[in-house]
Motif scaffolding. Sequence first.
Motif, PDB file in Angstrom:
ATOM      1  N   ASN A  40       4.271 -31.065  -8.749  1.00  0.00           N
ATOM      2  CA  ASN A  40       5.062 -31.062  -6.839  1.00  0.00           C
ATOM      3  C   ASN A  40       5.483 -29.545  -8.258  1.00  0.00           C
ATOM      4  OD1 ASN A  40       7.231 -29.956  -6.058  1.00  0.00           O
ATOM      5  ND2 ASN A  40       7.656 -31.750  -4.715  1.00  0.00           N
ATOM      6  N   ARG A  41       5.086 -28.123  -7.732  1.00  0.00           N
ATOM      7  CA  ARG A  41       5.779 -26.882  -8.360  1.00  0.00           C
ATOM      8  C   ARG A  41       7.501 -26.704  -8.146  1.00  0.00           C
ATOM      9  NH1 ARG A  41       3.243 -22.281  -6.025  1.00  0.00           N
ATOM     10  NH2 ARG A  41       3.728 -23.544  -4.325  1.00  0.00           N
ATOM     11  N   LEU A  42       8.099 -27.390  -7.035  1.00  0.00           N
ATOM     12  CA  LEU A  42       9.328 -26.698  -6.628  1.00  0.00           C
ATOM     13  C   LEU A  42      10.123 -28.263  -7.774  1.00  0.00           C
ATOM     14  CD1 LEU A  42      10.538 -25.341  -5.877  1.00  0.00           C
ATOM     15  CD2 LEU A  42      11.208 -27.014  -3.493  1.00  0.00           C
ATOM     16  N   LEU A  43       9.236 -29.021  -7.629  1.00  0.00           N
ATOM     17  CA  LEU A  43      10.140 -30.165  -8.640  1.00  0.00           C
ATOM     18  C   LEU A  43      10.028 -30.014 -10.346  1.00  0.00           C
ATOM     19  CD1 LEU A  43      10.881 -32.687  -8.929  1.00  0.00           C
ATOM     20  CD2 LEU A  43       9.005 -33.703  -8.663  1.00  0.00           C
ATOM     21  N   ALA A  44       8.643 -29.065 -10.632  1.00  0.00           N
ATOM     22  CA  ALA A  44       8.452 -28.658 -11.634  1.00  0.00           C
ATOM     23  C   ALA A  44       9.557 -27.617 -11.983  1.00  0.00           C
ATOM     24  CB  ALA A  44       6.996 -28.546 -12.322  1.00  0.00           C
ATOM     25  N   LEU A  45      10.035 -26.738 -11.433  1.00  0.00           N
ATOM     26  CA  LEU A  45      10.777 -25.705 -11.653  1.00  0.00           C
ATOM     27  C   LEU A  45      12.366 -25.839 -11.261  1.00  0.00           C
ATOM     28  CD1 LEU A  45      11.636 -22.541 -11.451  1.00  0.00           C
ATOM     29  CD2 LEU A  45      11.803 -23.008  -8.931  1.00  0.00           C
ATOM     30  N   LYS A  46      13.060 -27.290 -10.997  1.00  0.00           N
ATOM     31  CA  LYS A  46      13.931 -27.139 -10.693  1.00  0.00           C
ATOM     32  C   LYS A  46      13.990 -28.642 -11.819  1.00  0.00           C
ATOM     33  CE  LYS A  46      17.788 -28.084  -8.143  1.00  0.00           C
ATOM     34  NZ  LYS A  46      18.202 -28.651  -7.550  1.00  0.00           N
ATOM     35  N   LEU A  47      12.807 -28.836 -12.179  1.00  0.00           N
ATOM     36  CA  LEU A  47      13.199 -29.646 -13.747  1.00  0.00           C
ATOM     37  C   LEU A  47      13.030 -28.584 -14.878  1.00  0.00           C
ATOM     38  CD1 LEU A  47      10.737 -32.718 -12.846  1.00  0.00           C
ATOM     39  CD2 LEU A  47      13.202 -33.205 -13.599  1.00  0.00           C
ATOM     40  N   MET A  48      12.445 -27.927 -15.176  1.00  0.00           N
ATOM     41  CA  MET A  48      12.438 -27.035 -16.210  1.00  0.00           C
ATOM     42  C   MET A  48      13.389 -26.294 -16.080  1.00  0.00           C
ATOM     43  SD  MET A  48       9.762 -23.891 -16.226  1.00  0.00           S
ATOM     44  CE  MET A  48       8.591 -24.958 -16.445  1.00  0.00           C
ATOM     45  N   GLU A  49      14.599 -26.216 -15.552  1.00  0.00           N
ATOM     46  CA  GLU A  49      15.725 -25.198 -15.300  1.00  0.00           C
ATOM     47  C   GLU A  49      16.346 -26.146 -15.481  1.00  0.00           C
ATOM     48  OE1 GLU A  49      15.089 -22.608 -11.733  1.00  0.00           O
ATOM     49  OE2 GLU A  49      16.442 -24.089 -10.932  1.00  0.00           O
ATOM     50  N   MET A  50      16.350 -27.597 -15.854  1.00  0.00           N
ATOM     51  CA  MET A  50      16.579 -28.367 -16.281  1.00  0.00           C
ATOM     52  C   MET A  50      16.899 -29.020 -17.291  1.00  0.00           C
ATOM     53  SD  MET A  50      18.084 -30.878 -12.647  1.00  0.00           S
ATOM     54  CE  MET A  50      19.424 -31.149 -12.902  1.00  0.00           C
TER      55      MET A  50
ATOM     56  N   LEU B 178      10.410 -30.243 -18.620  1.00  0.00           N
ATOM     57  CA  LEU B 178       9.052 -29.734 -18.982  1.00  0.00           C
ATOM     58  C   LEU B 178       8.027 -30.735 -19.299  1.00  0.00           C
ATOM     59  CD1 LEU B 178      11.580 -27.383 -20.581  1.00  0.00           C
ATOM     60  CD2 LEU B 178       9.408 -26.279 -20.567  1.00  0.00           C
TER      61      LEU B 178
ATOM     62  N   GLU C  57      10.476 -40.618  -3.991  1.00  0.00           N
ATOM     63  CA  GLU C  57       9.082 -40.587  -3.859  1.00  0.00           C
ATOM     64  C   GLU C  57       8.874 -38.896  -4.194  1.00  0.00           C
ATOM     65  OE1 GLU C  57      12.002 -40.992  -2.608  1.00  0.00           O
ATOM     66  OE2 GLU C  57      11.706 -41.569  -0.167  1.00  0.00           O
ATOM     67  N   ASP C  58       9.521 -38.224  -5.167  1.00  0.00           N
ATOM     68  CA  ASP C  58       9.578 -37.425  -5.976  1.00  0.00           C
ATOM     69  C   ASP C  58       8.646 -37.810  -6.951  1.00  0.00           C
ATOM     70  OD1 ASP C  58      10.683 -35.640  -3.718  1.00  0.00           O
ATOM     71  OD2 ASP C  58      12.459 -35.595  -5.085  1.00  0.00           O
TER      72      ASP C  58
ATOM     73  N   ARG D  27      18.725 -24.748 -21.964  1.00  0.00           N
ATOM     74  CA  ARG D  27      18.411 -24.685 -20.462  1.00  0.00           C
ATOM     75  C   ARG D  27      20.411 -23.498 -20.092  1.00  0.00           C
ATOM     76  NH1 ARG D  27      20.658 -30.162 -17.462  1.00  0.00           N
ATOM     77  NH2 ARG D  27      22.833 -30.223 -18.233  1.00  0.00           N
TER      78      ARG D  27
ATOM     79  N   LEU E  78      15.945 -29.700  -3.785  1.00  0.00           N
ATOM     80  CA  LEU E  78      15.064 -31.253  -4.324  1.00  0.00           C
ATOM     81  C   LEU E  78      16.518 -31.988  -5.148  1.00  0.00           C
ATOM     82  CD1 LEU E  78      12.222 -30.393  -6.086  1.00  0.00           C
ATOM     83  CD2 LEU E  78      12.552 -32.573  -4.295  1.00  0.00           C
TER      84      LEU E  78
END
Lengths: 90, 677
Positions: free
Chosen positions: A27-37, A40, A73-74, B103, B463
């Motif tokens: 899920n690209r949005l999840l990937a983005l948010k996880l990457m920011e945190m 990766l 779910e995510d 980060r 999210l």
Amino acid sequence: MQQITKETVVLVKATTDCNYRIIEIRNRLLALKLMEMGCLEGMIIQKISAAPFNGPLIIRVYPNENLLAIRYEDSADILISEALSKSSDN
Amino acid sequence: MEKELSLKKIALLGNPNVGKSSLFNSLTGLNQQVGNFPGVTVEKKTGLCRFLNQEQTEIIDLPGLYSLFVKSADEAVVLETLIDPNTQINLLLVVLDACNLERSLMLYTQALDLGYDAIPLLTMNDLAKKRGIKVDLQELSKNLKQAIFEINPRKHKGIKELKAFLADYNPVKKEADSDFKNRLMLGQFDLMKSLSSESKKISREELEKSGKDSTDVQLEDTLQRMNTVHELLGTAINFEKVSKKNSTASIDKVITHPIFGYLIYLGVLMLIFQFIFSVAEYPMNWIDSSFASINAWLKSVLPQSAITDLLTEGIIAGIGGIIIFIPQIAILFAFIAVLEESGYMSRVVYLMDKPMRMFGLNGKSVVPLISGAACAVPAIMSARGIDSYKERLITIFVTPFISCSARLPVYIIIIALVIPEGTFLGFSYKGLSLMGLYLLGIFAALLTATAMSFILKTKDKSLFLIDLPSYRMPRWKNIGITVYQKSGSFVLEAGKIILAISVILWALASYGPTTAMKLAEQKTEEMMLENPALNKEEVLSAQKLEASFIGHFGHFIEPAIRPLGYDWKVGIALITSFAAREVFVGTLGTIYSVGEQDFDQKLVDKMRNETFSNGNKVFNLASGFSLLVFYVFAMQCMSTVAIVYRETGGWKWPIIQLIYMSGLAWAAAFVTYNLLS
């Protein structure tokens, strides 16, 4: 897109006593948010606990040992390798 | 193009939970102000700091975030503050978490790309060492081509050095990287309030032309940036295996346990509730009696006049009505600050996410909802900790449905009046009714929350993904500052509305048309002649209240409340109880001329005998229940209206809430009255 094969599982199926490598976040949005945190694809993670009735999961992200909570779910969108090693923590 | 500037304004930037607020408190002390960013309910903290002999410099504590590619309207304020062409901020202090350098540095490079002069401050190095993370400061500083300060604001380490460094620092502002600025626009133009619709349209068209969506743009930039960060880090970071067991992991085994975790949370909630419900009562009673004695003293020394009345009954009583909230606010926020500072609050969100999400609420909504049983005012203020705007708004909207302690006197007097003695399965009817009223309030709150979660639309892309920080001892200074600020901002901002309304209510209850007021005095004299045993003062205040503007208003609204089973006297009490619900009981006491001795029993007796002009009893099971139901649902509280105004930054939501809750109260009371009569 990576197929779920014998070698890969989704995060929800992980057991808490093993470490896994993140293969793909689908899920690209999840990937983005996880990457920011700081989490990766390719990193090693460990599932720590899960809230009852399919509540969120807590994962530890190595090498920083950060703890993140993610919804059940995510977590189905996170593809992981088969178990790498027994975690030293348990 | 580089410009050298004198230090005007400094902003603190960093991820959440990295000790940014501790740093802010260390730099500014009590010299700080809390407000809102324009148009949103995001807290804006500013303070003043003096670096050696320099003039005072303003410092802004920006809300914590991971990336300038913002995910919610709340985070958008950070970006909008930083890209504002008129901003006076010319230096950023970027707090880097040694446990999460990648980060942290990602955000740092974004700040640099916006053209800001940014000084990196390394925190949490003690914790990082415990985890086996070794940061080579010299190497990192060489790679970044920038001096790094290691600080520990919790222990006030490195702050003096930082201040000395900043004393004669001249920040350099560069041009922003235009590619990055462009990507920032493409990635999130729809969340930014400051953009004109024209520039939003241009960004939208450009994005469509590129064949990508905003997430693609953000992913590309972030991935590239992460690679840059890895190169910058190089050999400056090393991980060693530590054999020592992680204490956070051991605590989490209990705190996040599927059974004990909830039991502990329940215990924590009960403790908080006990404190704001019972312990706060002592200082509250003291405040109440202090204001009463100030008033009594003033009345005895000042000449009897309208101005004395305005001062004592209007202004001082009004100020007392504001100060009385401080113990509950202080206690609740001291608890919340401890939960936040220690790292426990994130675990609460984890535990409560699933159950609360069913109702469109957030894991953090539990604290406001439970606190609402003591008082909606501090409860609504505590909703500020909820990250999502939508969930925060829903929580604020439904919290006043939870029966607060001010409803209890109303419930008790009416239950005593209309509910018969007797038991059901060993429980008294009266007790069961009281429990039913509380449950009804909770039910209304959850139902309304569910409905609102379907109605309210949000552009937020957030999210559920939360960082669980390591457990730490709370820093008492931070807690003290939080309590001081929350109490202060309540008194200054909600307080002025409460004071204004209470003075207006006092004036309306004390004055009336001249002829009517004269008639009230005459009537009192006549009644005294007929029955000299009556207490003249009590009779006079009852007559005057009826003749006052509020009395007239009570008559005026009678047609609207008659279908609910109330007469104009109850109408007067409904209006005055807008000051605070418990005033309902006191007003009825005045109307029915009940003296102070055996107040409750006498009032119940009087109410029991009260009849309409046709001889029917005013208070029976139907009208009693109707009144109870009315008080469960109605937003009969000016302080709640005032605090919702402050927390949502405008009159829109308090007015919608007032109309919705009053409408629901009327309809529910109408149905109840007609079903039971």
